[in-house]
Design a protein around this motif. Structure first.
Motif, PDB file in Angstrom:
ATOM      1  N   PHE A  42      34.917  32.500  33.860  1.00 17.92           N
ATOM      2  CA  PHE A  42      35.658  31.276  34.205  1.00 17.92           C
ATOM      3  C   PHE A  42      35.690  31.101  35.722  1.00 17.92           C
ATOM      4  O   PHE A  42      35.452  30.010  36.239  1.00 17.92           O
ATOM      5  N   GLY A  43      36.009  32.175  36.432  1.00 13.99           N
ATOM      6  CA  GLY A  43      36.056  32.115  37.891  1.00 13.99           C
ATOM      7  C   GLY A  43      34.700  31.866  38.513  1.00 13.99           C
ATOM      8  O   GLY A  43      34.557  31.083  39.456  1.00 13.99           O
ATOM      9  N   MET A  44      33.687  32.537  37.987  1.00 17.49           N
ATOM     10  CA  MET A  44      32.336  32.358  38.526  1.00 17.49           C
ATOM     11  C   MET A  44      31.843  30.925  38.294  1.00 17.49           C
ATOM     12  O   MET A  44      31.204  30.337  39.177  1.00 17.49           O
ATOM     13  N   LEU A  45      32.143  30.377  37.124  1.00 13.03           N
ATOM     14  CA  LEU A  45      31.725  29.002  36.831  1.00 13.03           C
ATOM     15  C   LEU A  45      32.419  27.994  37.738  1.00 13.03           C
ATOM     16  O   LEU A  45      31.780  27.061  38.247  1.00 13.03           O
ATOM     17  N   THR A  46      33.733  28.166  37.936  1.00 12.07           N
ATOM     18  CA  THR A  46      34.444  27.189  38.779  1.00 12.07           C
ATOM     19  C   THR A  46      34.031  27.325  40.244  1.00 12.07           C
ATOM     20  O   THR A  46      33.832  26.313  40.924  1.00 12.07           O
ATOM     21  N   ILE A  47      33.862  28.557  40.734  1.00 11.79           N
ATOM     22  CA  ILE A  47      33.419  28.750  42.123  1.00 11.79           C
ATOM     23  C   ILE A  47      31.978  28.267  42.286  1.00 11.79           C
ATOM     24  O   ILE A  47      31.644  27.570  43.257  1.00 11.79           O
ATOM     25  N   GLY A  48      31.125  28.623  41.343  1.00  9.11           N
ATOM     26  CA  GLY A  48      29.729  28.175  41.401  1.00  9.11           C
ATOM     27  C   GLY A  48      29.607  26.665  41.344  1.00  9.11           C
ATOM     28  O   GLY A  48      28.805  26.059  42.078  1.00  9.11           O
ATOM     29  N   PHE A  49      30.399  26.039  40.495  1.00  5.76           N
ATOM     30  CA  PHE A  49      30.377  24.581  40.377  1.00  5.76           C
ATOM     31  C   PHE A  49      30.802  23.930  41.687  1.00  5.76           C
ATOM     32  O   PHE A  49      30.141  23.001  42.184  1.00  5.76           O
ATOM     33  N   ALA A  50      31.920  24.416  42.263  1.00  8.52           N
ATOM     34  CA  ALA A  50      32.410  23.833  43.517  1.00  8.52           C
ATOM     35  C   ALA A  50      31.429  24.068  44.660  1.00  8.52           C
ATOM     36  O   ALA A  50      31.159  23.161  45.457  1.00  8.52           O
ATOM     37  N   PHE A  64      29.561  38.277  52.068  1.00  7.83           N
ATOM     38  CA  PHE A  64      28.824  38.715  50.872  1.00  7.83           C
ATOM     39  C   PHE A  64      28.374  37.562  49.982  1.00  7.83           C
ATOM     40  O   PHE A  64      27.591  37.761  49.084  1.00  7.83           O
ATOM     41  N   GLY A  65      28.878  36.381  50.197  1.00 10.58           N
ATOM     42  CA  GLY A  65      28.566  35.248  49.326  1.00 10.58           C
ATOM     43  C   GLY A  65      29.663  35.066  48.301  1.00 10.58           C
ATOM     44  O   GLY A  65      30.367  36.013  47.938  1.00 10.58           O
ATOM     45  N   PRO A  66      29.846  33.834  47.806  1.00  6.64           N
ATOM     46  CA  PRO A  66      30.987  33.540  46.937  1.00  6.64           C
ATOM     47  C   PRO A  66      30.977  34.280  45.596  1.00  6.64           C
ATOM     48  O   PRO A  66      32.011  34.794  45.169  1.00  6.64           O
ATOM     49  N   LEU A  67      29.843  34.372  44.935  1.00 10.35           N
ATOM     50  CA  LEU A  67      29.822  34.983  43.607  1.00 10.35           C
ATOM     51  C   LEU A  67      29.861  36.510  43.682  1.00 10.35           C
ATOM     52  O   LEU A  67      30.556  37.158  42.894  1.00 10.35           O
ATOM     53  N   THR A  68      29.152  37.100  44.626  1.00  9.94           N
ATOM     54  CA  THR A  68      29.205  38.553  44.817  1.00  9.94           C
ATOM     55  C   THR A  68      30.616  38.974  45.201  1.00  9.94           C
ATOM     56  O   THR A  68      31.139  39.976  44.688  1.00  9.94           O
ATOM     57  N   SER A  69      31.239  38.216  46.089  1.00  9.02           N
ATOM     58  CA  SER A  69      32.621  38.510  46.503  1.00  9.02           C
ATOM     59  C   SER A  69      33.571  38.454  45.316  1.00  9.02           C
ATOM     60  O   SER A  69      34.476  39.285  45.188  1.00  9.02           O
ATOM     61  N   LYS A  70      33.371  37.470  44.439  1.00 14.48           N
ATOM     62  CA  LYS A  70      34.234  37.323  43.260  1.00 14.48           C
ATOM     63  C   LYS A  70      34.105  38.522  42.331  1.00 14.48           C
ATOM     64  O   LYS A  70      35.097  39.039  41.815  1.00 14.48           O
ATOM     65  N   VAL A  71      32.881  38.999  42.120  1.00 13.51           N
ATOM     66  CA  VAL A  71      32.664  40.143  41.231  1.00 13.51           C
ATOM     67  C   VAL A  71      33.333  41.396  41.801  1.00 13.51           C
ATOM     68  O   VAL A  71      34.030  42.122  41.078  1.00 13.51           O
ATOM     69  N   ILE A  72      33.156  41.661  43.090  1.00 12.37           N
ATOM     70  CA  ILE A  72      33.740  42.859  43.705  1.00 12.37           C
ATOM     71  C   ILE A  72      35.267  42.778  43.678  1.00 12.37           C
ATOM     72  O   ILE A  72      35.942  43.739  43.284  1.00 12.37           O
ATOM     73  N   ALA A  73      35.820  41.645  44.093  1.00 11.30           N
ATOM     74  CA  ALA A  73      37.280  41.488  44.131  1.00 11.30           C
ATOM     75  C   ALA A  73      37.887  41.602  42.739  1.00 11.30           C
ATOM     76  O   ALA A  73      38.928  42.247  42.553  1.00 11.30           O
ATOM     77  N   THR A  74      37.239  41.013  41.760  1.00  6.07           N
ATOM     78  CA  THR A  74      37.752  41.058  40.389  1.00  6.07           C
ATOM     79  C   THR A  74      37.693  42.473  39.820  1.00  6.07           C
ATOM     80  O   THR A  74      38.602  42.895  39.106  1.00  6.07           O
ATOM     81  N   THR A  75      36.651  43.213  40.133  1.00  6.23           N
ATOM     82  CA  THR A  75      36.548  44.595  39.650  1.00  6.23           C
ATOM     83  C   THR A  75      37.713  45.440  40.173  1.00  6.23           C
ATOM     84  O   THR A  75      38.331  46.195  39.417  1.00  6.23           O
TER      85      THR A  75
END
Length: 160
Positions: free
Chosen positions: A96-104, A45-56
């Motif tokens: 915070f998570g999206m910024l750190t994952i997006g940055f990396a 799903f991609g790193p940021l989409t995955s983060k949003v779904i998992a966090t929800t």
């Protein structure tokens, strides 16, 4: 020894609250990280989409755990209000998570699983500090009247 006992008595409720918050957070973290890797690595799903779904999903678990265990001694101001604020504040913490994952991923161009998970851990850590402070301040309010631990001596009186 007397000093340690007084110190414990003074901070025992905070220590217990932090332990409960940490326990719920640890389970939510494992849920979030497992789902994050499942959605990103297995489903692609991609790193940021995955983060949003998992966090929800993990946020829903964390709300129930914190409302009904960690902060149950605090005043309840309505499920809709608390749930809305809880998710709003988690949305801010998600940044915070999206910024750190997006940055990396996009700035440092690190696409391996280890870098992805380290970025997630850093983001979750920063978000956790914000969440604990904000939950106590705005979501799970301090009780205005002491909440009774047990029923009064004579039980509940019935009107006839």
């Amino acid at each position: 020894m007397d000093f340690a006992r007084r110190l414990y008595q003074r901070f025992s409720s905070l220590v217990h609250e932090l332990a409960k918050f940490g326990s719920i957070g640890a389970v939510a973290f494992l849920l979030d990280t497992g789902l994050l890797n499942l959605f990103n690595v297995v489903f692609g799903f991609g790193p940021l989409t995955s983060k949003v779904i998992a966090t929800t999903i993990s946020t829903t678990f964390a709300y129930a755990g914190n409302r009904f265990w960690t902060f149950r001694h605090r005043e309840q101001s309505g499920l809709r209000r608390e749930y809305f604020l809880f998710f709003l504040l988690n949305g801010i913490a998600l940044l915070f998570g999206m910024l750190t994952i997006g940055f990396a991923t996009y700035t440092l161009n690190l696409h391996d699983a280890l870098s992805f998970n380290i970025a997630n851990i850093v983001g979750v850590g920063l978000g956790t500090l914000f969440r604990y402070w904000s939950y106590k301040k705005w979501v799970f309010l301090e009780a205005t009247d002491p909440i009774p631990v047990e029923l009064p001596e004579g039980g509940v009186k019935q009107d006839r």
